[in-house]
Design a protein around this motif. Structure first.
Motif, PDB file in Angstrom:
ATOM      1  N   GLU A 171      -2.973   0.600 -49.019  1.00 53.75           N
ATOM      2  CA  GLU A 171      -2.491  -0.763 -48.763  1.00 53.75           C
ATOM      3  C   GLU A 171      -3.671  -1.719 -48.578  1.00 53.75           C
ATOM      4  N   VAL A 172      -3.371  -3.021 -48.605  1.00 49.03           N
ATOM      5  CA  VAL A 172      -4.436  -4.028 -48.476  1.00 49.03           C
ATOM      6  C   VAL A 172      -5.127  -3.908 -47.115  1.00 49.03           C
ATOM      7  N   TYR A 173      -6.320  -4.470 -47.065  1.00 48.75           N
ATOM      8  CA  TYR A 173      -7.136  -4.360 -45.856  1.00 48.75           C
ATOM      9  C   TYR A 173      -6.514  -5.155 -44.702  1.00 48.75           C
ATOM     10  N   LEU A 174      -6.303  -4.498 -43.591  1.00 49.60           N
ATOM     11  CA  LEU A 174      -5.776  -5.168 -42.392  1.00 49.60           C
ATOM     12  C   LEU A 174      -6.645  -4.747 -41.217  1.00 49.60           C
ATOM     13  N   THR A 175      -6.777  -5.634 -40.247  1.00 50.61           N
ATOM     14  CA  THR A 175      -7.469  -5.227 -39.024  1.00 50.61           C
ATOM     15  C   THR A 175      -6.445  -5.243 -37.889  1.00 50.61           C
ATOM     16  N   GLU A 176      -6.836  -4.675 -36.763  1.00 48.69           N
ATOM     17  CA  GLU A 176      -5.915  -4.608 -35.633  1.00 48.69           C
ATOM     18  C   GLU A 176      -5.505  -5.994 -35.176  1.00 48.69           C
ATOM     19  N   SER A 177      -4.228  -6.148 -34.853  1.00 45.95           N
ATOM     20  CA  SER A 177      -3.758  -7.466 -34.400  1.00 45.95           C
ATOM     21  C   SER A 177      -2.987  -7.272 -33.083  1.00 45.95           C
ATOM     22  N   PRO A 178      -2.608  -8.362 -32.413  1.00 45.42           N
ATOM     23  CA  PRO A 178      -1.894  -8.213 -31.123  1.00 45.42           C
ATOM     24  C   PRO A 178      -0.614  -7.372 -31.254  1.00 45.42           C
ATOM     25  N   ALA A 179       0.020  -7.400 -32.430  1.00 45.85           N
ATOM     26  CA  ALA A 179       1.259  -6.629 -32.613  1.00 45.85           C
ATOM     27  C   ALA A 179       0.988  -5.123 -32.559  1.00 45.85           C
ATOM     28  N   HIS A 180      -0.273  -4.734 -32.722  1.00 43.73           N
ATOM     29  CA  HIS A 180      -0.614  -3.301 -32.726  1.00 43.73           C
ATOM     30  C   HIS A 180      -1.062  -2.802 -31.353  1.00 43.73           C
ATOM     31  N   ALA A 181      -1.117  -3.717 -30.386  1.00 42.40           N
ATOM     32  CA  ALA A 181      -1.801  -3.398 -29.129  1.00 42.40           C
ATOM     33  C   ALA A 181      -1.025  -2.460 -28.201  1.00 42.40           C
ATOM     34  N   ASN A 216      -2.407  10.670 -42.219  1.00 41.64           N
ATOM     35  CA  ASN A 216      -2.579   9.629 -43.221  1.00 41.64           C
ATOM     36  C   ASN A 216      -3.664  10.037 -44.208  1.00 41.64           C
ATOM     37  N   ALA A 217      -3.237  10.282 -45.468  1.00 37.92           N
ATOM     38  CA  ALA A 217      -4.186  10.703 -46.504  1.00 37.92           C
ATOM     39  C   ALA A 217      -4.932   9.525 -47.115  1.00 37.92           C
ATOM     40  N   ALA A 218      -4.518   8.309 -46.790  1.00 36.10           N
ATOM     41  CA  ALA A 218      -5.126   7.107 -47.383  1.00 36.10           C
ATOM     42  C   ALA A 218      -5.909   6.344 -46.302  1.00 36.10           C
ATOM     43  N   PRO A 219      -6.693   5.326 -46.721  1.00 40.12           N
ATOM     44  CA  PRO A 219      -7.537   4.644 -45.721  1.00 40.12           C
ATOM     45  C   PRO A 219      -6.858   3.535 -44.921  1.00 40.12           C
ATOM     46  N   ASN A 220      -5.646   3.134 -45.295  1.00 40.37           N
ATOM     47  CA  ASN A 220      -5.026   2.018 -44.564  1.00 40.37           C
ATOM     48  C   ASN A 220      -4.759   2.402 -43.110  1.00 40.37           C
ATOM     49  N   LEU A 221      -4.698   1.381 -42.243  1.00 38.35           N
ATOM     50  CA  LEU A 221      -4.624   1.611 -40.791  1.00 38.35           C
ATOM     51  C   LEU A 221      -3.521   2.581 -40.368  1.00 38.35           C
ATOM     52  N   SER A 222      -2.318   2.313 -40.779  1.00 33.51           N
ATOM     53  CA  SER A 222      -1.155   3.161 -40.494  1.00 33.51           C
ATOM     54  C   SER A 222      -1.081   3.552 -39.017  1.00 33.51           C
ATOM     55  N   ALA A 223      -1.279   4.825 -38.671  1.00 35.49           N
ATOM     56  CA  ALA A 223      -1.112   5.213 -37.259  1.00 35.49           C
ATOM     57  C   ALA A 223      -2.373   5.000 -36.430  1.00 35.49           C
ATOM     58  N   LEU A 283      -6.497   0.479 -56.688  1.00 36.96           N
ATOM     59  CA  LEU A 283      -7.790   0.123 -56.093  1.00 36.96           C
ATOM     60  C   LEU A 283      -8.521  -0.950 -56.904  1.00 36.96           C
ATOM     61  N   ASP A 284      -7.989  -1.279 -58.071  1.00 32.60           N
ATOM     62  CA  ASP A 284      -8.550  -2.364 -58.870  1.00 32.60           C
ATOM     63  C   ASP A 284      -8.250  -3.720 -58.213  1.00 32.60           C
ATOM     64  N   ASP A 285      -7.268  -3.724 -57.310  1.00 32.75           N
ATOM     65  CA  ASP A 285      -6.979  -4.956 -56.566  1.00 32.75           C
ATOM     66  C   ASP A 285      -8.020  -5.076 -55.440  1.00 32.75           C
ATOM     67  N   PRO A 286      -8.729  -6.209 -55.369  1.00 29.41           N
ATOM     68  CA  PRO A 286      -9.822  -6.318 -54.394  1.00 29.41           C
ATOM     69  C   PRO A 286      -9.383  -6.064 -52.943  1.00 29.41           C
ATOM     70  N   ASP A 287      -8.135  -6.418 -52.583  1.00 26.86           N
ATOM     71  CA  ASP A 287      -7.707  -6.236 -51.195  1.00 26.86           C
ATOM     72  C   ASP A 287      -7.503  -4.756 -50.858  1.00 26.86           C
ATOM     73  N   SER A 288      -6.968  -3.982 -51.813  1.00 31.13           N
ATOM     74  CA  SER A 288      -6.836  -2.543 -51.577  1.00 31.13           C
ATOM     75  C   SER A 288      -8.216  -1.894 -51.625  1.00 31.13           C
ATOM     76  N   THR A 291     -10.123  -1.943 -48.367  1.00 32.91           N
ATOM     77  CA  THR A 291      -9.737  -0.897 -47.408  1.00 32.91           C
ATOM     78  C   THR A 291     -10.510   0.381 -47.724  1.00 32.91           C
ATOM     79  N   LYS A 292     -10.592   0.732 -49.009  1.00 32.95           N
ATOM     80  CA  LYS A 292     -11.273   1.950 -49.440  1.00 32.95           C
ATOM     81  C   LYS A 292     -12.775   1.831 -49.194  1.00 32.95           C
ATOM     82  N   GLU A 293     -13.313   0.657 -49.498  1.00 31.83           N
ATOM     83  CA  GLU A 293     -14.763   0.455 -49.389  1.00 31.83           C
ATOM     84  C   GLU A 293     -15.228   0.639 -47.940  1.00 31.83           C
ATOM     85  N   GLU A 294     -14.469   0.051 -47.021  1.00 30.46           N
ATOM     86  CA  GLU A 294     -14.818   0.175 -45.598  1.00 30.46           C
ATOM     87  C   GLU A 294     -14.845   1.652 -45.221  1.00 30.46           C
TER      88      GLU A 294
END
Ligand code: NAD
Length: 436
Positions: A171-181, A216-223, A283-288, A291-294
């Motif tokens: 999934e696209v790159y996301l960082t922790e937000s108040p909803a995740h706290a 989680n087998a992928a790099p998105n935040l998820s759990a 992964l050709d989409d810059p936002d996804s 996530t992988k690059e990080e």
């Protein structure tokens, strides 16, 4: 040392896979093929690995599967979700990883697995769209629909235990937000369909809420957010992630500890890949890709520790590229150029050209992660399972710790955890007693 009480691996284990793409279908087909004696489970520690116990003079090295009541692959029942309606046989053909001759020998087993409608929103995976998608009044409703799928699967197939693994697209790159706290903030955000909750978190929440181990087998935040870590503790669910360590990063975490062990400096590490499967397309989409690059870039910093070795690693230029190149399909090719520095600052170079098969490397480790999470659950372990870092590019870790990326330390940690569970002595490799 006392053996930890572990419940027996009785009955059937349901493995819930989110996303029936290349990795999942290669895993499912592989387990069926191994079960029929058509192939060997190469690359899987739970199936082929041994573990040394006691002193070197004792010559005790049982198979890991003999040390513990691990679930047998023959007792696994697979189920899962995807945005496409293809059954697992068709999806495996689309993925193009395994030969048609092999798939045809296990065709009925694969055809029987049809994906349930997915929780999906193009906002989080821009390059994909598909028809097999749930509709709901809000994200809480979608999570309840996922729970209902899980419960139905468990009853209909007579399952005793479950494990969920996200094998969906990055999934696209996301960082922790108040909803995740916190759990409360997260549940309110599900109710209001807050944007900071991507589909993968909806599945993770549904699983963890039921006490089901989640990886989680992928790099998105998820759990990997405080709310779901807290929920995992509360429901006694083991969790692990993120991003399977398979091709280029696996090589990087094998080579980098070796260079550092000999105090060879690194000025630059340029990594590039060509990849032609659906993962490559996403992964050709810059936002996804972000996530992988990080996920891919952090490993060198932690292994080389530039703060401790500024003369050797302070100014390292680390570049990671992935280029979508359809003719290659799942057969990724990676190139690494490493600019090294030796005695008196003399430069050297190391080139690595890895012609790998992405899903062939990934499938056995998804099997291991699923079986070890099931073991952890039966052993009463909950929350982040750092001992499974061995399998991941961005290991989930406690907030006060840095993640361990060195594959050899990770393996030592994994095996010592198994020794601890079995009530065996931990191995330090000291061995001084042999020279008294
Ligand atoms: N193969 C490897 O070596 C490797 C290594 C590390 C990480 N990964 C990650 O694992 C994941 C799976 O890789 P793959 O090669 O199987 O990719 P893939 O594109 O073949 O499969 C992913 C599947 O997930 C489905 N999907 C996407 N969003 C979904 C959702 N919300 N719900 C249900 N299904 C959804 C897609 O339709 C697709 O079928 C990717 O995120 C990839 O980055 C793979």
């Amino acid at each position: 040392m006392k053996r930890v009480d572990i419940l027996p691996a009785q009955g059937k284990l349901g493995v819930l896979l989110v996303g029936l793409g290349a990795v999942s279908t290669t895993l499912i087909a592989g387990v069926a093929a191994v079960g029929k004696g058509l192939a060997k489970p190469i690359g899987s520690l739970t199936q082929m690995g041994t573990i040394r116990l006691g002193k070197r003079t004792e010559s005790r090295s049982p198979k890991i599967s003999e040390l513990f009541p691990l679930a047998s692959p023959d007792d696994i029942v697979f189920g899962g979700w995807d945005i496409f309606e293809e059954n697992c046989y068709e999806a495996a053909k689309t993925a193009g990883v395994l030969e048609p001759q092999l798939l045809d020998q296990i065709r009925p087993e694969l055809e029987a697995i049809r994906p349930w409608p997915a929780v999906f929103d193009r906002k989080y995976v821009k390059r994909l769209d598909g028809p097999n998608v749930k509709r709901g009044k809000n994200k809480k409703d979608l999570a309840e629909q996922v729970s209902a799928d899980i419960r139905r699967f468990k009853t209909e197939r007579g399952l005793d235990r479950l494990v969920m693994v996200w094998c969906g697209s990055t999934e696209v790159y996301l960082t922790e937000s108040p909803a995740h706290a916190s759990i409360a903030a997260f549940e309110a955000a599900l109710e209001s369909s807050d944007e900071s909750i991507p589909s993968s978190m909806v599945y993770a929440y549904a699983a963890i809420k039921e006490g089901i181990p989640y990886a989680n087998a992928a790099p998105n935040l998820s759990a990997d957010i405080p709310a779901l870590v807290e929920l995992a503790q509360r429901t006694r669910s083991p969790i692990a992630g993120k991003d399977l360590k398979t091709g280029q990063t696996l090589m990087k975490t094998i080579i980098a500890p070796g260079l550092k062990a000999r105090l060879l400096g690194v000025e630059g590490w340029y990594s590039t890949n060509i990849l032609g499967n659906r993962d490559g397309e996403v992964l050709d989409d810059p936002d996804s890709f972000k996530t992988k690059e990080e996920s891919k870039k952090s490993v060198l910093d932690y292994i080389l520790q530039p703060h401790l070795y500024p003369d050797l690693y302070r100014n390292i230029h680390h570049v990671v590229r992935i280029n979508y190149y359809p003719p290659r399909g799942d057969n990724k090719e990676g190139w690494d150029n490493i600019d090294l520095v030796g005695w008196l600052g003399y430069p050297m170079q190391l080139k690595i050209n890895f012609l790998c098969r992405d899903s062939i490397l990934a499938a056995p480790i998804v099997l291991d992660v699923a079986l070890f999470l099931d073991l952890a659950k039966r052993a009463g372990m909950a929350g982040i399972q750092e001992w499974l870092s061995f399998y991941f590019k961005s290991p989930q870790h406690a907030p006060e710790l840095y993640p361990e990326h060195d594959v050899f330390i990770q393996l030592m940690k994994l095996k010592n955890t198994l020794r601890h569970l079995a009530g065996e002595e931990l191995i330090t490799h000291l061995g001084l007693e042999y020279y008294d």
